[in-house]
Design a protein around this motif. Sequence first.
Motif, PDB file in Angstrom:
ATOM      1  N   GLY A 109       0.805  -1.272  -0.110  1.00 47.54           N
ATOM      2  CA  GLY A 109      -0.122  -0.024   0.064  1.00 47.54           C
ATOM      3  C   GLY A 109       0.835   1.234   0.068  1.00 47.54           C
ATOM      4  O   GLY A 109       0.345   2.429  -0.390  1.00 47.54           O
ATOM      5  N   CYS A 110       2.113   0.949   0.498  1.00 47.74           N
ATOM      6  CA  CYS A 110       2.723   2.530   0.334  1.00 47.74           C
ATOM      7  C   CYS A 110       3.842   2.530  -0.577  1.00 47.74           C
ATOM      8  O   CYS A 110       4.504   3.504  -1.104  1.00 47.74           O
ATOM      9  CB  CYS A 110       3.457   2.600   1.676  1.00 47.74           C
ATOM     10  SG  CYS A 110       4.482   1.135   2.508  1.00 47.74           S
ATOM     11  N   ARG A 111       4.390   1.288  -1.375  1.00 43.30           N
ATOM     12  CA  ARG A 111       5.085   1.366  -2.395  1.00 43.30           C
ATOM     13  C   ARG A 111       4.725   2.028  -3.806  1.00 43.30           C
ATOM     14  O   ARG A 111       3.541   1.801  -4.343  1.00 43.30           O
ATOM     15  CB  ARG A 111       5.404  -0.162  -2.643  1.00 43.30           C
ATOM     16  CG  ARG A 111       6.793  -0.389  -3.835  1.00 43.30           C
ATOM     17  CD  ARG A 111       7.144  -1.695  -4.116  1.00 43.30           C
ATOM     18  NE  ARG A 111       7.986  -1.943  -5.121  1.00 43.30           N
ATOM     19  CZ  ARG A 111       9.141  -1.584  -5.172  1.00 43.30           C
ATOM     20  NH1 ARG A 111       9.791  -1.495  -3.857  1.00 43.30           N
ATOM     21  NH2 ARG A 111       9.950  -1.723  -6.298  1.00 43.30           N
ATOM     22  N   LYS A 112       5.517   3.036  -4.272  1.00 39.26           N
ATOM     23  CA  LYS A 112       5.256   3.828  -5.363  1.00 39.26           C
ATOM     24  C   LYS A 112       5.004   2.576  -6.508  1.00 39.26           C
ATOM     25  O   LYS A 112       5.664   1.562  -6.654  1.00 39.26           O
ATOM     26  CB  LYS A 112       5.871   4.785  -5.991  1.00 39.26           C
ATOM     27  CG  LYS A 112       6.135   5.913  -4.796  1.00 39.26           C
ATOM     28  CD  LYS A 112       7.451   6.730  -5.136  1.00 39.26           C
ATOM     29  CE  LYS A 112       8.899   6.044  -4.935  1.00 39.26           C
ATOM     30  NZ  LYS A 112      10.054   7.024  -5.305  1.00 39.26           N
ATOM     31  N   PRO A 113       3.871   2.814  -7.436  1.00 37.24           N
ATOM     32  CA  PRO A 113       2.927   3.758  -7.623  1.00 37.24           C
ATOM     33  C   PRO A 113       1.875   4.079  -6.578  1.00 37.24           C
ATOM     34  O   PRO A 113       0.981   4.977  -7.089  1.00 37.24           O
ATOM     35  CB  PRO A 113       2.363   3.578  -8.958  1.00 37.24           C
ATOM     36  CG  PRO A 113       2.214   1.902  -9.148  1.00 37.24           C
ATOM     37  CD  PRO A 113       3.561   1.548  -8.127  1.00 37.24           C
ATOM     38  N   ASP A 114       1.782   3.379  -5.719  1.00 36.24           N
ATOM     39  CA  ASP A 114       0.547   3.649  -4.662  1.00 36.24           C
ATOM     40  C   ASP A 114       1.082   5.152  -4.160  1.00 36.24           C
ATOM     41  O   ASP A 114       2.376   5.241  -3.750  1.00 36.24           O
ATOM     42  CB  ASP A 114       0.648   2.776  -3.439  1.00 36.24           C
ATOM     43  CG  ASP A 114      -0.069   1.521  -3.954  1.00 36.24           C
ATOM     44  OD1 ASP A 114      -0.905   1.478  -4.772  1.00 36.24           O
ATOM     45  OD2 ASP A 114       0.080   0.487  -3.340  1.00 36.24           O
ATOM     46  N   PRO A 115      -0.147   5.973  -3.582  1.00 34.85           N
ATOM     47  CA  PRO A 115       0.285   7.270  -3.248  1.00 34.85           C
ATOM     48  C   PRO A 115       0.552   7.506  -1.619  1.00 34.85           C
ATOM     49  O   PRO A 115       0.533   8.543  -1.397  1.00 34.85           O
ATOM     50  CB  PRO A 115      -0.995   8.179  -3.665  1.00 34.85           C
ATOM     51  CG  PRO A 115      -2.033   6.896  -3.384  1.00 34.85           C
ATOM     52  CD  PRO A 115      -1.250   5.665  -3.808  1.00 34.85           C
ATOM     53  N   GLU A 116       0.668   6.298  -0.908  1.00 35.56           N
ATOM     54  CA  GLU A 116       0.563   6.677   0.583  1.00 35.56           C
ATOM     55  C   GLU A 116       1.476   7.645   1.052  1.00 35.56           C
ATOM     56  O   GLU A 116       1.509   8.319   2.101  1.00 35.56           O
ATOM     57  CB  GLU A 116       0.581   5.161   1.203  1.00 35.56           C
ATOM     58  CG  GLU A 116       0.229   5.315   2.645  1.00 35.56           C
ATOM     59  CD  GLU A 116      -1.189   5.887   2.939  1.00 35.56           C
ATOM     60  OE1 GLU A 116      -2.017   5.707   2.419  1.00 35.56           O
ATOM     61  OE2 GLU A 116      -1.326   6.771   4.069  1.00 35.56           O
TER      62      GLU A 116
END
Length: 165
Positions: A109-116
């Motif tokens: 959930g935090c690894r880009k491309p996720d935006p967290e």
Amino acid sequence: MDYRLIIFDADGTLRYCTVEGQPCPNRAGEWELYPGVIEKLAPFDWVHPGEEPGVGYGIASNQGGVGVGYFPESTAMTLLEDTFREAFGFSPAEGTIEMCPHIPHTGCGCRKPDPEMLIRLMKLYGISPENVLFVGDRDADKNAAINAGCDFQWASEFFDRDPEL
Ligand SMILES: [Mg+2]
Ligand SMILES: [Zn+2]
């Protein structure tokens, strides 16, 4: 456009790995800033979270090597802090360096491309996405910016350098 917060990717954006055939530094002494980074960043009126007026700063870096076991999370963070200090000329405030230490493709959930990571930095500064720029060198960076609703610029454009460098 005058951005109120500029967030940077680290590897391939601020620094490069000096070890042949290795994409990212695993320890101190394995990285250098790209030429021109210090000079480009120097004129900005950088401010820590909660201060204004000026431009907020941050780093958002995927450090999948931690999850894979190449180096500990504390080492990855120290290398990012050292990179920041050399690039900006001062120490980063608490919370301004975001890193995803997780194994790629595990849906953290935090690894880009996720935006967290970008969203956390925007919240830290209390700045909305339309006033934020993310600078990176990969499609995952561009897509993270799109997913976070902020602007994106390629590192080669932001730093006026050869994209092949
Ligand atoms: Mg990169
Ligand atoms: Zn993650």
